[in-house]
Write a protein that holds these residues in place. Structure first.
Motif, PDB file in Angstrom:
ATOM      1  N   THR A  30     -41.596 -85.448   4.546  1.00 32.98           N
ATOM      2  CA  THR A  30     -39.919 -84.762   4.146  1.00 32.98           C
ATOM      3  C   THR A  30     -39.784 -83.307   4.816  1.00 32.98           C
ATOM      4  N   SER A  31     -38.919 -82.949   4.566  1.00 35.61           N
ATOM      5  CA  SER A  31     -38.917 -81.273   5.362  1.00 35.61           C
ATOM      6  C   SER A  31     -38.703 -80.746   3.994  1.00 35.61           C
ATOM      7  N   ARG A  32     -38.609 -81.212   2.486  1.00 35.40           N
ATOM      8  CA  ARG A  32     -38.410 -80.643   1.771  1.00 35.40           C
ATOM      9  C   ARG A  32     -40.145 -79.189   1.786  1.00 35.40           C
ATOM     10  N   ALA A  42     -43.270 -80.221  -3.673  1.00 31.35           N
ATOM     11  CA  ALA A  42     -42.357 -80.764  -4.302  1.00 31.35           C
ATOM     12  C   ALA A  42     -42.715 -82.252  -3.953  1.00 31.35           C
ATOM     13  N   VAL A  43     -43.405 -82.168  -2.684  1.00 30.50           N
ATOM     14  CA  VAL A  43     -43.933 -83.806  -1.937  1.00 30.50           C
ATOM     15  C   VAL A  43     -44.867 -84.027  -2.017  1.00 30.50           C
ATOM     16  N   LYS A 102     -44.594 -85.779  -5.478  1.00 30.77           N
ATOM     17  CA  LYS A 102     -43.898 -86.585  -5.532  1.00 30.77           C
ATOM     18  C   LYS A 102     -44.863 -87.819  -4.698  1.00 30.77           C
ATOM     19  N   PHE A 137     -43.303 -91.717   5.393  1.00 34.09           N
ATOM     20  CA  PHE A 137     -42.505 -89.927   6.015  1.00 34.09           C
ATOM     21  C   PHE A 137     -43.318 -89.020   5.350  1.00 34.09           C
TER      22      PHE A 137
END
Lengths: 636, 636
Positions: free
Chosen positions: A594-596, A600-601, A604, A592
């Motif tokens: 993320t809400s960041r 950054a996502v 990752k 899933f």
């Protein structure tokens, strides 16, 4: 059942009970039992709606010889449409639920052209009807003038049951109908006892709930009675109250006349041969005869039909009178009714160059939609909880803020079915899962709805897997223009635009023209060693990654886009499902999001130009000296 | 915000206003402003809930040193959890919304172990809370005895806003909570004015609506007041009324103290440095200092913490006393709390042979679920509109009939989060799109929910694309047993079983054991010319098609299941998306399914043994003398 009709010249409880009414109602009940029995074991007996459906015909102004003029429909609708003289023969009723018949188990507009709305799962019909009533209110405000005949003036009727009210989508839509004071929306709530007794799971006070939504409510206790005076009086009262929608609660028994009356057995299965005979006997019909429609019934409905023809002729005269006074408005009405766009849109669309500042595609979408809104008065839309986030034009008249994604999507289907408005809806992509049942219906019903969506995840797989739904994920401003152009010119299908909140640059070579083709080569090189495929925000990234590669290139459609022998790397910052059929390696998200912050996502999940370039080099290395499987070398 | 607590020994408005309360509430407000400001431009200031969250601590009995004992949470929850002494440090508050921090923008249980429920999109929290309260009611009825201490006895609290109420899923769940008379469910409704003013889109009478659902309602007009007497009195009153759930309407101003108070600017963005200073000044705090928590606040919450520790110790003593009287019940409670299944289930599962009559897989599912229901008292489930269709055991106690798919799915998430029940839910696959937002949350939150589904379409692509969700489509009775076994033994993830309403035979070689592996070879032949791959009802069809081929065979995992060099034909009477990555030809549906008899639909789309055999022969012919692209020859 959703029905539209022009305002009747006169109405009221003054219409007395006629013996022919009993014959009609019982004929409808028997026909329903016959249809379900003929269709096989898992049909549904909907004869319980007979009384309400017939009572409505007192108010109907529909002309069957021109189904485009008006007339929406649903469950008992085939019988009513047949009796009213629409293009459904008695033989079509006999073919109920057979493959490719005009009378499928769930009405579908592509199977039955006179059905303009697909009933769909529970709760959708109510929300569609709110859309129809909202379209009427909006168009009346746009076109009607005090010194000319009213050219937009009709009621919207819904017959609904407990199941419809239990689904949350109906609560969303009814709350909005109350808020918008849609006084020409009338719902006949069928308070029967289904699924054992409804009391097992549904004990709420429906009228009180609906009044809390700002509705007017009325009750008719004996809905199965052959004497329809109370029902007709309630309908007349509902027509008089025009500052609020009305819900009329009609208490009935499911499977009336059957030995299974009042049980859930009537819902999921046919009554059975003996029970059908019993129903007919109880109603005074010949138990040995099926699909019987007497002259009494034919004559009564011929009168309804004649009234509809007269109403259309009156409307045509009124429209001519209106046209003499309001030439431009009338021309716009006619343009909308013909489904045409205004001229000159293409020329007024912006083009973007690499010198323009990077922007989020949703920002470009807002800009394009703003221009389109000025050019196309039919555009009408809503945004779920993100007026500022989704960058919609701030036109309070047409862009409504609604936090109910599912209700909004279903209302848009009603707006689209009305035909004189072009709805759009915007929400976060995650919320599309709230709204998906309505999106699916739009695809099934070929409703012309544009849905602009913000950031994303595995939901995209669902959208892409949905037949008749176009999914476009533009990469920059030019592709946003192309996506809207494709959406506006699409045949009657819903289009989903997947937009970003991240800024992306305008890409060299991006093309509004090519966007509509589904895929094109953005950056061509001579002799490619690997093809990078990407959508949306990842296109800019793929181009940056390409610059990091020693050799690079995609080339010429299908095989011209993806050259055989060249390994393909797909890049999409979303779920990877679906891409493996085109690609030898996929860069995407395997969990899933993320809400960041996106950066950054992306880091990752390895969605960076460096990681993509590294992956592409590894892929080239992997296939060095080996045959690259041809992803298009398939038999089908 | 969802909080559970054991019943307080004493409560009531007798608790006076304490000056320290003001300090706490204002500290929470300032911390919220600091967190959002630090997180960046698109945070959300939720300081408006400060008063309600603090008032609740008067009733809390949570022990932070053992987060498994109790304590659920949401939006302001990080601050509260920090103040209460859970494993969230002041530094974690400073890292709000940073990647991989313990305090993401939307709470996620895998990032923050003390958070047991994921807030998720609007409306989910309310429905989850209904599940928690339902679990409490069910467990209290199961375990509590008049002559022993109550071992199950807690309230469930929710803090919610307009947006939550606008989503239909909350209406579905609240209607059910009223129907089930969940008297220990207390909701604090935050009547602020968001999105401009809510009046733009939300004018309904919330209390009247909720009363129509059978709820008790109370109002607290000045929710921002530092003197919390009225709020505490309302909470005490809500605790006293135990025959209905209670909604307390608390009127507040979003962004209280900010220059943006009462506007939607507070919702989508941080206040800005100057406005944060202004808020602090107004509240009597040092505008230059951030993340300040005074000793007064620490001491007040230490007392709450001590009370929680004492409450847990009391509960442990009570449980020992209970255990002395009710050894077996206590053992079952401990087994459930440990997440273990009862012993001996495997041995009691049926096995089916080819001599057994063909049956619909949903019928086998009903049979297996019936046996499991007798063996595993923790199983608790609901069915949306299809008790008879979905063949659920008729246990009125545990299998509830609910026509609200979305509400049901979200309630199941609450049941799963409670930990002492194992929820299952059944509906038609089409309705899973109504429920998908909750299914997705279950996958994200690792909730242990079994979902049995009936017939199918493109929705399957969505389910398969969802991370952490197991999708199993069993082919016969043995695979149904295998699917349930896999589901029950699955790590904490939701499992979707896709069941048929068509009868299929028991297949020679089918295996409950192998079903859990995802794919296995059902019929092995020497030297295959083509591999037929199928799931569910199409497996029997593929085997019949194989008998029509001259030569046939699948062989040995991954490449042992799909031999390189052998073309693969996939057969699934559903959308074809996703299969092309494994197959050189796909037999499936390229348009929406219909509501007609399966046989007719299968014939229409060429899903018959003859058509599959013909397609397989064509595929063999197509690849004769050519290299067959190796579908697994990919780099990743």
């Amino acid at each position: 059942m959703t029905e539209s009709a022009s305002t009747p010249a006169s109405r009221g409880p003054g219409m007395p009970f006629r013996p022919a009414d009993a014959t009609v109602i019982n004929t409808i009940r028997c026909l329903a039992a016959d249809m379900v029995q003929t269709a096989g074991p898992s049909g549904r007996a909907h004869g319980a709606c007979a009384g309400r459906a017939h009572a409505l015909t007192r108010f109907l102004r529909a002309n069957p010889s021109n189904p485009r003029w008006n007339g929406h429909a649903c469950c008992l609708q085939y019988i009513l449409l047949h009796l009213l003289g629409y293009d459904i023969a008695l033989d079509d009723l006999k073919r109920y639920r057979q493959l490719d018949s005009k009378t499928p188990g769930h009405p579908e507009s592509h199977m039955t052209p006179v059905v303009e709305l697909i009933a769909g799962p529970l709760g959708q019909g109510i929300a569609n009807a709110v859309g129809l009533a909202m379209a009427e209110a909006h168009l009346a405000a746009t076109f009607n003038r005090p010194d000319a005949p009213k050219i937009v003036d009709h009621y919207t009727y819904v017959i609904l049951g407990d199941g419809c009210l239990q689904e949350g989508v109906s609560a969303e839509a009814m709350s909005l109908a109350g808020h918008w004071k849609l006084g020409k929306l009338i719902e006949l709530y069928d308070d029967n006892k289904i699924d054992g007794t409804t009391d097992l799971a549904f004990t709420e006070n429906v009228c009180q709930r609906v009044e809390a939504f700002g509705w007017h409510t009325l009750s008719v206790p004996h809905g199965d009675a052959i004497d329809q005076s109370a029902l007709v009086a309630a309908l007349a009262e509902a027509h008089r109250v025009t500052d609020r929608p009305t819900l009329i609660k009609v208490t009935t028994t499911i499977g009336f006349g059957s030995s299974k009356a009042g049980t859930d057995k009537v819902h999921g299965s046919a009554l059975g041969v003996d029970d059908v005979k019993r129903v007919k006997q109880q109603l005074g019909f010949d138990p040995g005869a099926a699909f019987v429609v007497s002259y009494t019934v034919r004559e009564l409905y011929a009168a309804v039909r004649a009234r509809g023809q007269e109403a259309e002729a009156n409307w045509q005269r009124a429209f001519e009178e209106y046209k003499n006074k309001y030439l431009f408005l009338a021309a716009d009405f006619e343009r909308r009714a013909a489904g045409r766009l205004p001229d000159g849109i293409r020329e007024k669309m912006p083009t973007f160059s690499t010198k323009d500042a990077p922007a989020a595609t949703r920002k470009w979408s807002g800009q394009v939609l703003g221009i389109l809104g000025d050019l196309i008065p039919d555009l009408m839309g809503g945004s779920a909880d993100l007026t500022s986030s989704n960058r919609l034009p701030g036109d309070g008249q047409r862009a409504r803020r609604v936090r109910r994604s599912h209700g909004m999507a279903a209302i848009c289907n009603g707006l689209a079915a009305h035909g004189l408005v072009r709805p759009f809806a915007a929400t976060f992509l995650n919320f599309i899962t709230y709204a998906y049942p309505s999106v699916r219906l739009a695809a099934l019903a070929h409703h012309r709805v544009i849905r602009a969506r913000a950031p994303a995840d595995e939901t995209l797989a669902l959208l892409r897997a949905t037949p008749n739904l176009w999914v476009l994920r533009p990469a920059d401003g030019n592709e946003v223009v192309g996506a809207y152009r494709a959406a506006l010119n699409a045949p009657s299908i819903p289009v989903a635009l997947i937009l970003s909140r991240q800024a992306v640059p305008v890409l060299s070579g991006s093309s509004a023209e090519s966007t509509g083709r589904g895929a094109y080569v953005l950056q061509d090189v001579g002799n490619p060693a690997v093809a990078l495929v990407a959508t949306g925000t990842e296109v800019a990234l793929a181009i940056e990654a390409a610059a990091l590669l020693d050799e690079f290139a995609p080339r010429t459609y299908h095989e011209s886009v993806l050259t055989p022998g060249v390994p393909v790397v797909a890049v999409e910052a979303l779920g990877t499902i679906g891409w493996r059929q085109y690609a030898h390696a996929v860069v995407g998200m395997r969990a899933f999001g993320t809400s960041r912050a996106p950066d950054a996502v992306y880091a990752k999940f390895g969605i960076t130009k460096e990681a993509v370039a590294a992956k592409a080099n590894e892929v080239i290395e992997y296939f060095k000296g080996k045959a690259v499987p041809n992803v298009f070398d398939r038999f089908e």
